[in-house]
Design an enzyme around this catalytic site. Structure first.
Site, mmCIF file in Angstrom:
data_model
loop_
_atom_site.group_PDB
_atom_site.id
_atom_site.type_symbol
_atom_site.label_atom_id
_atom_site.label_comp_id
_atom_site.label_asym_id
_atom_site.label_seq_id
_atom_site.Cartn_x
_atom_site.Cartn_y
_atom_site.Cartn_z
ATOM 1 N N LYS A 1 -11.316 -4.992 -4.967
ATOM 2 C CA LYS A 1 -12.380 -3.994 -5.081
ATOM 3 C C LYS A 1 -11.976 -2.836 -5.984
ATOM 4 O O LYS A 1 -12.780 -2.291 -6.706
ATOM 5 C CB LYS A 1 -12.734 -3.438 -3.706
ATOM 6 C CG LYS A 1 -13.413 -4.443 -2.808
ATOM 7 C CD LYS A 1 -14.301 -3.731 -1.808
ATOM 8 C CE LYS A 1 -14.398 -4.512 -0.522
ATOM 9 N NZ LYS A 1 -13.246 -4.317 0.367
ATOM 10 N N LYS B 1 0.840 -1.212 0.000
ATOM 11 C CA LYS B 1 0.000 0.000 0.000
ATOM 12 C C LYS B 1 0.868 1.252 0.000
ATOM 13 O O LYS B 1 0.513 2.252 -0.628
ATOM 14 C CB LYS B 1 -0.958 -0.012 1.188
ATOM 15 C CG LYS B 1 -2.093 -0.986 0.963
ATOM 16 C CD LYS B 1 -2.992 -1.092 2.167
ATOM 17 C CE LYS B 1 -4.124 -2.066 1.910
ATOM 18 N NZ LYS B 1 -4.736 -2.544 3.150
ATOM 19 N N LYS C 1 -4.845 -10.888 -7.712
ATOM 20 C CA LYS C 1 -6.121 -11.383 -7.201
ATOM 21 C C LYS C 1 -7.251 -10.437 -7.582
ATOM 22 O O LYS C 1 -6.991 -9.274 -7.899
ATOM 23 C CB LYS C 1 -6.038 -11.519 -5.679
ATOM 24 C CG LYS C 1 -5.673 -10.213 -4.998
ATOM 25 C CD LYS C 1 -5.792 -10.263 -3.492
ATOM 26 C CE LYS C 1 -5.613 -8.867 -2.937
ATOM 27 N NZ LYS C 1 -6.015 -8.684 -1.582
HETATM 28 P P1 AMP Z 1 -11.115 -6.539 1.737
HETATM 29 O O1 AMP Z 1 -11.921 -6.485 0.474
HETATM 30 O O2 AMP Z 1 -9.647 -6.360 1.473
HETATM 31 O O3 AMP Z 1 -11.648 -5.697 2.825
HETATM 32 O O4 AMP Z 1 -11.200 -8.048 2.237
HETATM 33 C C1 AMP Z 1 -12.370 -8.597 2.826
HETATM 34 C C2 AMP Z 1 -12.223 -10.096 2.904
HETATM 35 O O5 AMP Z 1 -12.224 -10.676 1.583
HETATM 36 C C3 AMP Z 1 -10.905 -10.556 3.559
HETATM 37 O O6 AMP Z 1 -11.176 -11.700 4.340
HETATM 38 C C4 AMP Z 1 -10.023 -10.917 2.396
HETATM 39 O O7 AMP Z 1 -9.067 -11.894 2.743
HETATM 40 C C5 AMP Z 1 -11.050 -11.475 1.411
HETATM 41 N N1 AMP Z 1 -10.582 -11.312 0.015
HETATM 42 C C6 AMP Z 1 -10.413 -10.143 -0.650
HETATM 43 N N2 AMP Z 1 -9.992 -10.379 -1.925
HETATM 44 C C7 AMP Z 1 -9.881 -11.730 -2.043
HETATM 45 C C8 AMP Z 1 -9.532 -12.626 -3.119
HETATM 46 N N3 AMP Z 1 -9.221 -12.167 -4.330
HETATM 47 N N4 AMP Z 1 -9.548 -13.954 -2.884
HETATM 48 C C9 AMP Z 1 -9.901 -14.434 -1.649
HETATM 49 N N5 AMP Z 1 -10.258 -13.663 -0.609
HETATM 50 C C10 AMP Z 1 -10.263 -12.339 -0.798
#
Ligand code: AMP
Length: 341
Positions: free
Chosen positions: A207, A122, A204
């Protein structure tokens, strides 16, 4: 050391996790996190939050925050999260979070925090906003978890290091002030933590990055098909039982998530005997994705229209989460010797 909520006489294991309101939820959020939330809520005491404070570390502009918080709530509920079974709340509504974060900060060392992979990533992406909140992100996350003395943390693979750091803070705290916190561990129903890859075979689904290569739960049918059909392929294997290149393996991985076993094995066989047509495979994958995503999208759209309902969910969730946080903080203050009366 017990990892259950003893105070309220409840012997259920505690589950906690959160998602940042930084944009539309995607297939990675679903398979990495939300799918597990939904399965866990029947058996365990669950706390699921919209991590709005975490989002401030990278998204200081709060103009879209309200809409994003509502969207994350609605999409989680549309995926099957039930406010009657789980505490579904907003991180900033739990005032004890800031207090525990402060205490844990004294147990977190700058050198370790600077080595965190997500921090380095980041900081590289936004060199003008390398703030202390970003550096101490894993400490805030540990506070969210420890406030409920949770042990099962359903998260994707990208969170593995943060969980390891949370265990480090638990051990330091317990060593210094007495056995208060259980060690949290990352949790997934399948054997391994999941990383849902992006459709272009790099990194990966996410968002905010790589939007054409990420399938969002709000994507309409046409967009889903378009994104899947654009996924990278090649002219196919030239010898039997070849090893799959990463981007082809990714497509099979996605197919495993949403298609039936027979469909997957049909294309596996076609790959192994070199008759596979990637156009057909992607069309099938696109159709199965649409079948999977479109009911969630429709439910989320309906829920989003009902602001009153979303408010009620937040209020009820905050009440449950605050109660648990308050109980923990009373124990923490006494353990730390912060009781002078
Ligand atoms: P975030 O969107 O970063 O706030 O992540 C929210 C949850 O989604 C967390 O548990 C992340 O580990 C999971 N997560 C986000 N992107 C991925 C992805 N591409 N594959 C698997 N888990 C994900």
């Amino acid at each position: 050391m017990t990892n259950t909520h003893e105070l309220n006489g409840n012997s259920k294991k505690i589950v906690m996790s959160g998602i940042r309101p930084t944009g539309f939820l995607h297939l990675g959020n679903y398979f990495g996190a939300i799918r597990n939330y939904v399965r866990l809520q029947d058996e365990f005491e669950c706390y699921f939050m919209v991590a709005d404070l975490h989002s401030l570390t990278t998204h200081p502009d709060t103009k879209g925050l309200r809409a994003n918080v509502h969207r994350v709530l609605a999409e989680n509920i549309a995926c099957g999260l039930d406010p009657e079974k789980s505490a579904i709340y907003c991180q900033s509504h739990i005032y004890q979070t800031g207090e525990l974060y402060l205490y844990l900060n004294m147990l977190a060392y700058k050198g370790e925090l600077e080595k965190t992979v997500t921090f380095k990533e980041k900081a590289r992406m936004s060199p003008d906003n390398v703030n202390a909140g970003l550096l101490t992100y894993p400490v805030l996350q540990a506070a969210d978890i420890l406030l409920h003395r949770a042990t099962y943390i359903p998260v994707g693979k990208d969170q593995e290091q943060h969980l390891e750091m949370a265990r480090t803070y638990v051990n330091r705290f317990n060593h210094r002030y007495g056995n208060i916190f259980p060690e949290p561990q990352a949790f997934n129903f399948s054997e391994q933590l999941i990383k849902v890859p992006s459709l272009d075979g790099t990194g990966k689904m996410s968002k905010s990055e790589n939007q054409m290569a990420t399938l969002y739960l709000a994507d309409d049918d046409e967009t889903i098909m378009k994104k899947v059909m654009k996924a990278k392929t090649d002219s196919g294997p030239s010898e039997g039982n070849a090893q799959k290149p990463d981007y082809i393996q990714n497509l099979f991985g996605l197919m495993h998530l949403v298609s039936g076993e027979q469909t997957v094995s049909h294309f596996e066989t076609a790959f192994d005997n070199c008759t596979i047509r990637y156009g057909d495979m992607k069309k099938q994958l696109g159709e199965d994705m649409i079948k999977f995503i479109s009911p969630i999208r429709q439910r989320a759209t309906d829920i989003l229209l009902d602001e009153k309902y979303l408010q009620n969910v937040m209020v009820a969730g905050a009440a449950k989460a605050s109660k648990s946080a308050q109980q923990t903080m009373e124990i923490v203050r006494i353990a730390m010797g912060l009781n002078y009366f």
